[in-house]
Write a protein that holds these residues in place. Structure first.
Motif, short mmCIF file in Angstrom:
data_model
loop_
_atom_site.label_atom_id
_atom_site.label_comp_id
_atom_site.label_asym_id
_atom_site.label_seq_id
_atom_site.Cartn_x
_atom_site.Cartn_y
_atom_site.Cartn_z
N THR A 1 0.83 -1.20 0.00
CA THR A 1 0.00 0.00 0.00
C THR A 1 0.86 1.25 0.00
O THR A 1 2.01 1.24 0.44
CB THR A 1 -0.93 0.05 1.23
N ASP B 1 -9.17 6.47 -3.28
CA ASP B 1 -8.50 5.17 -3.29
C ASP B 1 -8.20 4.75 -4.72
O ASP B 1 -9.05 4.90 -5.61
CB ASP B 1 -9.38 4.10 -2.65
N ARG C 1 -2.18 -0.90 -3.69
CA ARG C 1 -3.27 0.03 -3.44
C ARG C 1 -2.71 1.35 -2.92
O ARG C 1 -1.76 1.37 -2.13
CB ARG C 1 -4.27 -0.55 -2.44
#
Length: 427
Positions: free
Chosen positions: A184, A293, A301
């Motif tokens: 992430t 997002d 991500r």
């Protein structure tokens, strides 16, 4: 003595030959022969544009020959700084591009002008230093990247973290697996508009100052009544010209994410706006607060949030074996020893540049790719615009980074190209 252009032609540089020509070949040491310097025109010379002009002028291989701005006060200040005659100051960029002696241009206009001017410059045979975000839409970016390639021009996007050693080291650590598998990324940008001049955005219509060509300032954007709150630095907060910090800082930070994630020729495949806030009234109508997002095809991500805590402005990369926070020269890691981890001889090394301006001029001579090419600048800006488009449409959007379209989503696809007011047209 041969002219500058004859020199470039003789050495093959005008034909795109991948050569590096030292300053000593152009003159003696730092005393570069005047007629062998890159003759540069600066377009948009307020704020960042004037900073760029100063930075480029420090290179002994550069000669500023013209300045251009739609505001007379800006161009006169820039002309004085460059010690140019009055005739070298222009209000219309097209007059600059007609000059045969101009080799390269610096573009630092408001964002809604970037793509059009850069495309026109490439077609006029000029090399280009263009501020971020490279263009005002995904569609403009694709046109510009293709034109630059077709015309064999050199372009440097003003995402200058590509020329910071700390940023490069952070990306090399990530690319070589020192965080384990990257999972992430958390991007933090400012959470409140930095409005200059004490404006509220609620000011009434005002007379246009005699020094400003407001019609030219608006250019391809929708026609709007003049208020001082709308123009110059504060254009960033007006959605017609830019989507706020989504691109203003996002273009810098997401560019670093793209580099670290090995996505310079691609981008996210999914985007969702979790939340957003906008001012209920006035001209400052871009998203001010937001949580966006993203998902990449490789599983990484990314979130981009507007943060009021300045300590969170930057990029945190989180992997299976640690994390790394990067912002310019600031580098923090966990475990702490990772910060000083030496790279192995077999590790991947990334493009090395320690001065964004000099790198551009190096590449004008060598015809090699810059630290921040048209394609990489386009892809980084595109990732930002995915968030801006999702903020307009709502919900979750799927994106095809190869076709650069939203599959089965006509409404989102209508935002791929920003409308241009006649007579301006980009094809």
């Amino acid at each position: 003595m041969n002219t500058r252009r004859q020199f470039l032609k003789r050495t093959g540089l005008g034909l795109g030959a991948p050569m590096i020509i030292p300053a000593s070949a152009l003159g003696l040491g730092k005393h570069v022969a005047a007629n062998e310097r890159v003759q540069l025109a600066t377009i948009g010379v307020a704020n960042r544009g004037l900073t760029n002009q100063r930075g480029l002028a420090k290179d002994e291989r550069v000669q500023i020959v013209a300045v251009c701005d739609v505001d007379q006060s800006h161009r006169e200040r820039a002309r004085t700084l460059a010690k140019l005659p009055a005739a070298a100051a222009y209000g219309d960029f097209r007059d600059v591009l007609r000059r045969k002696d101009v080799d390269a241009v610096m573009v630092a206009t408001p964002d809604h002008w970037h793509g059009y001017i850069a495309v026109a410059a490439a077609r006029a045979g000029k090399d280009i230093y263009c501020e971020k975000p490279l263009t005002a839409s995904i569609g403009e970016g694709r046109i510009l990247a293709d034109v630059v390639q077709r015309e064999k021009r050199v372009l440097q996007c003003g995402t200058q973290r590509r020329s910071m050693a700390g940023t490069r080291r952070a990306c090399e650590l990530i690319r070589n697996g020192y965080l384990g598998e990257l999972k992430t990324v958390e991007v933090g940008v400012p959470g409140k508009f930095a409005i200059r001049g004490g404006y509220t955005g609620l000011e009434p219509v005002q007379p246009v100052p005699p020094t400003l060509d407001y019609e030219m300032w608006q250019g391809p954007a929708a026609k709007a009544p003049y208020t001082a709150a709308r123009v110059h630095f504060n254009f960033r907060w007006v959605n017609e010209y830019a989507p706020g910090y989504i691109t203003d800082w996002g273009a810098h930070f997401i560019d670093v994410v793209q580099w670290a994630n090995d996505m310079d020729a691609s981008g996210p495949v999914e985007v969702t706006v979790r939340s957003q806030t906008r001012r209920p009234k006035g001209v400052y109508n871009a998203p001010e607060g937001f949580h966006i997002d993203y998902r990449y095809a490789n599983g990484v991500r990314m979130t981009m949030k507007a943060e009021t805590d300045r300590a969170k402005w930057g990029i945190k990369f989180i992997g299976t074996e640690g994390w790394l926070f990067s912002e310019g020269r600031r580098l923090q890691t966990h475990p702490a020893a990772l910060k000083d981890q030496p790279l192995k001889d077999s590790d991947t090394r990334l493009y090395a540049s320690d001065d964004h301006y000099r790198n551009f001029i190096d590449c004008v001579y060598s015809r090699k790719p810059t630290a921040a090419t048209a394609e990489t600048g386009h892809r980084s800006a595109s990732a930002c615009y995915l968030g801006a488009i999702a903020a307009e449409t709502g919900g979750t959007l799927q994106f095809d980074p190869k076709k650069e379209t939203f599959p089965n989503h006509p409404r989102a696809n209508r935002h791929l190209m920003k409308p241009m007011r006649a007579p301006w047209k980009l094809t």
